[in-house]
Design a protein around this motif. Structure first.
Motif, PDB file in Angstrom:
ATOM      1  N   ALA A 206       0.853  -1.195   0.000  1.00  0.00           N
ATOM      2  CA  ALA A 206       0.000   0.000   0.000  1.00  0.00           C
ATOM      3  C   ALA A 206       0.880   1.233   0.000  1.00  0.00           C
ATOM      4  CB  ALA A 206      -0.922   0.008   1.227  1.00  0.00           C
ATOM      5  N   GLN A 264      -3.519  -0.541   5.625  1.00  0.00           N
ATOM      6  CA  GLN A 264      -4.152   0.600   4.968  1.00  0.00           C
ATOM      7  C   GLN A 264      -3.698   1.888   5.627  1.00  0.00           C
ATOM      8  OE1 GLN A 264      -8.644   1.410   4.728  1.00  0.00           O
ATOM      9  NE2 GLN A 264      -8.045   0.878   2.648  1.00  0.00           N
ATOM     10  N   SER A 350     -11.029  -1.520   6.173  1.00  0.00           N
ATOM     11  CA  SER A 350     -11.182  -0.351   5.309  1.00  0.00           C
ATOM     12  C   SER A 350     -11.343   0.887   6.173  1.00  0.00           C
ATOM     13  CB  SER A 350     -12.401  -0.521   4.384  1.00  0.00           C
ATOM     14  OG  SER A 350     -12.472   0.530   3.444  1.00  0.00           O
ATOM     15  N   THR A 416     -14.863  -2.993   1.943  1.00  0.00           N
ATOM     16  CA  THR A 416     -14.423  -1.685   1.472  1.00  0.00           C
ATOM     17  C   THR A 416     -15.537  -0.659   1.601  1.00  0.00           C
ATOM     18  OG1 THR A 416     -13.429  -0.470  -0.394  1.00  0.00           O
ATOM     19  CG2 THR A 416     -15.104  -2.091  -0.939  1.00  0.00           C
TER      20      THR A 416
END
Length: 450
Positions: A206, A264, A350, A416
């Motif tokens: 990421a 993330q 997410s 997500t």
């Protein structure tokens, strides 16, 4: 992920996948209530209710669903193909087939990029029979299955990771002209780095959102692009490009007791202007937040007016041997551990760039929704709990709501945040919903109310 994929004769009917009343689905479990109390004593203050699932069912294990950055489309990877759904109709729009020889989760050695052409985007009827995607090129290099990939925010770089324990960074040397001009020539991508410091399969990569003001702050101290990788070796590594164009590992984040399935970056600017945080999730059932340790004296390091500061990756240090540069590390601290909800692996998290809310899911089939109380003082760590040599506080996160058995008995592989464009949305294109993807082959949207 361990459950066998259902066959077309046993897959659940899309209208009967959810067998309980939506009101009962949004009610938190006793375990979640306990976790919420642990995260600050507050009762859940949100509801998560199912919307009609995307149609048709895929009737095979589905790995992940990714929304298009600008169009109302959602791409779902499953088996050897990708199904593209319309977010306006919640129905199939088109499909990408014929490119992969193996499962999209287990493509061996190669990476295939597919580019869509068309003037109107083909979003009218949602049937998708006349929507075509044109195969563009293949990037080859990995010796084993490609597990994940990510474009850098500016689109210049593509990072890929593999079961061969490596991370590859590719650069678009064509400047994207073949896509912008609608030409027929293949784009040109060159390998600029092969990073092989992980001791296990690399599951995910990421890029830090460098477009955020706080990511650009004190730019003379950092390279413009920052990459993080998660591995089966239970660690996360942070990579930066130095002044000589070499990618080096500047930090190793240790603290998880199992495979780190993914990570993330924080997607919105922080009120205090500090560097974006990183969230990691693991087979140990935990979700952790990591923060870059920024020393106050950094602000005074540019006293000579050179613009280089005291950072070792600046041009003034370009002559330092690579072995020495690698010893010049950043310090990252585990500053929060989200309240414990999951009883099995956390496969996906997410972090909403709009609201800051976090959603997680995994092998136990539970969806959990968390919120951070930024005004509350940080809570201390339990005795003996330490990450990277520093205390690992529980932080100021609390559970807002949970959904047990969100895909029935099946594991959920991905979750997500996604913008809503369906007729039921109150603010089309602005309101967010959750989308989960599971072993049952169902792609399910969820309405979130705070």
């Amino acid at each position: 992920m361990a459950a066998p994929a259902p066959s077309s004769t046993t897959a659940p009917n899309p209208t009967s996948t959810t067998t309980t009343d939506p009101s009962s689905l949004s009610a938190p479990t006793a375990e979640a209530a306990e976790a919420a109390a642990e995260g600050g004593g507050a009762k859940p203050t949100a509801s998560i209710t199912p919307l009609p699932p995307f149609t048709p069912d895929l009737y095979q294990r589905a790995w992940c669903s990714v929304p298009h950055p600008t169009l109302p489309l959602l791409a779902t990877a499953h088996a050897k193909s990708v199904t593209v759904f319309s977010l306006a109709t919640l129905a199939k729009h088109s499909a990408l087939t014929g490119g992969h020889a193996r499962s999209d989760e287990e493509e061996e050695g190669g990476l295939e990029r597919e580019v869509r052409f068309g003037d109107d985007g083909g979003l009218g009827d949602g049937e998708g029979e006349d929507k075509e995607w044109e195969f563009d090129l293949v990037l080859e290099g990995h010796e084993n299955e490609v597990k994940g990939l990510a474009f850098s925010p500016g689109g210049q770089y593509l990072a890929t990771c593999s079961r061969d324990k490596s991370v590859w960074i590719w650069e678009d040397v064509s400047g994207g002209e073949d896509v912008v001009d609608g030409g027929d020539d293949e784009g040109e991508w060159e390998t600029v780095a092969v990073l092989s410091e992980h001791d296990g399969d690399v599951k995910a990569v990421a890029w830090c959102p460098s477009h955020l003001p706080n990511a650009r702050a004190r730019r003379h101290h950092y390279s413009a692009d920052v990459l993080a990788s998660a591995s089966y070796d239970n660690t996360v590594r942070i990579w930066r490009e130095d002044a000589d164009g070499e990618w080096v590992c500047v930090a190793v984040l240790e603290g998880h007791d199992g495979t780190v399935w993914g990570l993330q970056w924080e997607g919105r600017a922080r009120p205090d202007g500090r560097f974006p945080r990183l969230m990691t999730f693991s087979a140990d059932g935990t979700v952790k937040v990591w923060t870059l340790r920024e020393e106050e004296e950094e602000e005074d390091n540019d006293a000579d007016g050179s613009g280089r500061g005291a950072n070792p990756f600046q041009s003034g240090f370009g002559g330092i041997p690579n072995t020495m540069r690698r010893s010049l590390r950043e310090e990252w601290d585990c500053t929060a551990v989200l309240p414990k909800v999951h009883s099995r692996d956390v496969y996906s998290v997410s972090w909403s760039a709009e609201t800051g809310l976090v959603a997680s899911t995994g092998g136990d089939g539970v969806i959990a929704l968390y919120a951070e109380d930024e005004s509350a003082p940080s809570r201390g760590a339990e005795a003996g709990d330490a990450e990277n040599g520093t205390p690992g506080p529980k932080g100021n996160w609390r559970v807002l709501a949970t959904v047990p058995n969100a895909h029935g008995p099946y594991e959920i592989n991905h979750i997500t945040w996604c913008k809503r464009f369906d007729p039921g949305a109150e603010q089309r294109g602005k309101e967010e919903m959750l989308v989960t993807t599971g072993d049952d082959g169902v792609v399910r949207p969820w309405q979130v109310r705070i």
